[in-house]
Design an enzyme around this catalytic site. Structure first.
Site, PDB file in Angstrom:
ATOM      1  N   LEU A   5      -3.640   4.463   3.149  1.00 32.95           N
ATOM      2  CA  LEU A   5      -4.870   3.743   3.724  1.00 32.95           C
ATOM      3  C   LEU A   5      -4.276   2.561   4.312  1.00 32.95           C
ATOM      4  O   LEU A   5      -3.810   1.782   3.586  1.00 32.95           O
ATOM      5  CB  LEU A   5      -5.903   3.729   2.636  1.00 32.95           C
ATOM      6  CG  LEU A   5      -6.548   4.961   1.869  1.00 32.95           C
ATOM      7  CD1 LEU A   5      -7.304   4.567   0.564  1.00 32.95           C
ATOM      8  CD2 LEU A   5      -7.269   5.458   3.043  1.00 32.95           C
ATOM      9  N   HIS A 109       8.599  -0.324  -0.816  1.00 30.79           N
ATOM     10  CA  HIS A 109       8.817  -1.311   0.040  1.00 30.79           C
ATOM     11  C   HIS A 109       7.937  -2.543  -0.347  1.00 30.79           C
ATOM     12  O   HIS A 109       6.905  -2.357  -1.210  1.00 30.79           O
ATOM     13  CB  HIS A 109       8.138  -1.057   1.429  1.00 30.79           C
ATOM     14  CG  HIS A 109       8.208  -2.042   2.319  1.00 30.79           C
ATOM     15  ND1 HIS A 109       7.372  -3.120   2.745  1.00 30.79           N
ATOM     16  CD2 HIS A 109       9.227  -2.206   3.505  1.00 30.79           C
ATOM     17  CE1 HIS A 109       7.707  -3.953   3.817  1.00 30.79           C
ATOM     18  NE2 HIS A 109       8.741  -3.204   4.277  1.00 30.79           N
TER      19      HIS A 109
END
Length: 180
Positions: A5, A109
């Site tokens: 998302l 990340h």
């Protein structure tokens, strides 16, 4: 698979990502019979501020004539299958990877950490599966164990009080039933 998302950086404010994710889970809860009993989420693996991925550089770059950033774009825009198709069909021994690549296996990340933390709160777990592309963790949960789904309930609302007590949150949707 739960896909990403994405909220544009200018709109990333406190709780907006969690709100969007919980909305998705409540949609699933309302239409449970239309969804699988099990979900996975492939979390974006580690790359530095310049877009370099130690895992890509050590394992995959020799097989592809492109940078990690280019491959990341292609996999997002199309499909990661091309990477799997070009990879060796034999086990990959992680001790043969560079030390930098070994360090990032199963790491996300930095911008993905909040999403990982949220999904862990929702009862997603990591079971040592990683994405072959960037070594990001693949987390998983039984649908019935996902916190927002398990604690959702379908009720008829007669009145909504505009005053919300601190610490008490409710997400209310007006979702029609599926037509058969």
């Amino acid at each position: 698979e739960l896909c990403s998302l994405f909220i544009a950086p200018a709109h990333r404010k406190k709780y907006r990502g969690a709100f969007l994710s919980r909305s998705r889970f409540l949609f699933i809860a309302n239409y449970l019979s239309q969804f699988p009993d099990y979900f996975i989420a492939e979390m974006h693996g580690f790359s530095d501020k310049k877009g370099k991925s130690p895992f890509w550089d050590s394992l995959l770059k020799p097989f592809f004539d492109m940078s990690f950033v280019e491959a990341d774009y292609l996999s997002a825009a199309h499909n990661k299958q091309f990477i799997a198709d070009l990879m060796p069909k034999y086990p990959i021994y992680t001790h043969m990877l560079s030390p930098d690549a070994q360090k990032v296996i199963g790491q996300v990340h930095p911008e993905t950490q909040h999403a990982l933390d949220f999904l862990r709160q929702e009862n997603f777990e990591y079971h040592d599966y990683i994405d072959i592309f960037d070594a990001g963790p693949t987390i998983e949960a039984r649908t019935a164990h996902i916190h927002s789904i398990r604690h959702s309930r379908l009720v008829h609302v007669k009145h909504i009080d505009k005053k919300i007590t601190a610490g008490h949150w409710a997400l209310v949707s007006n979702v029609p039933p599926i037509e058969k």
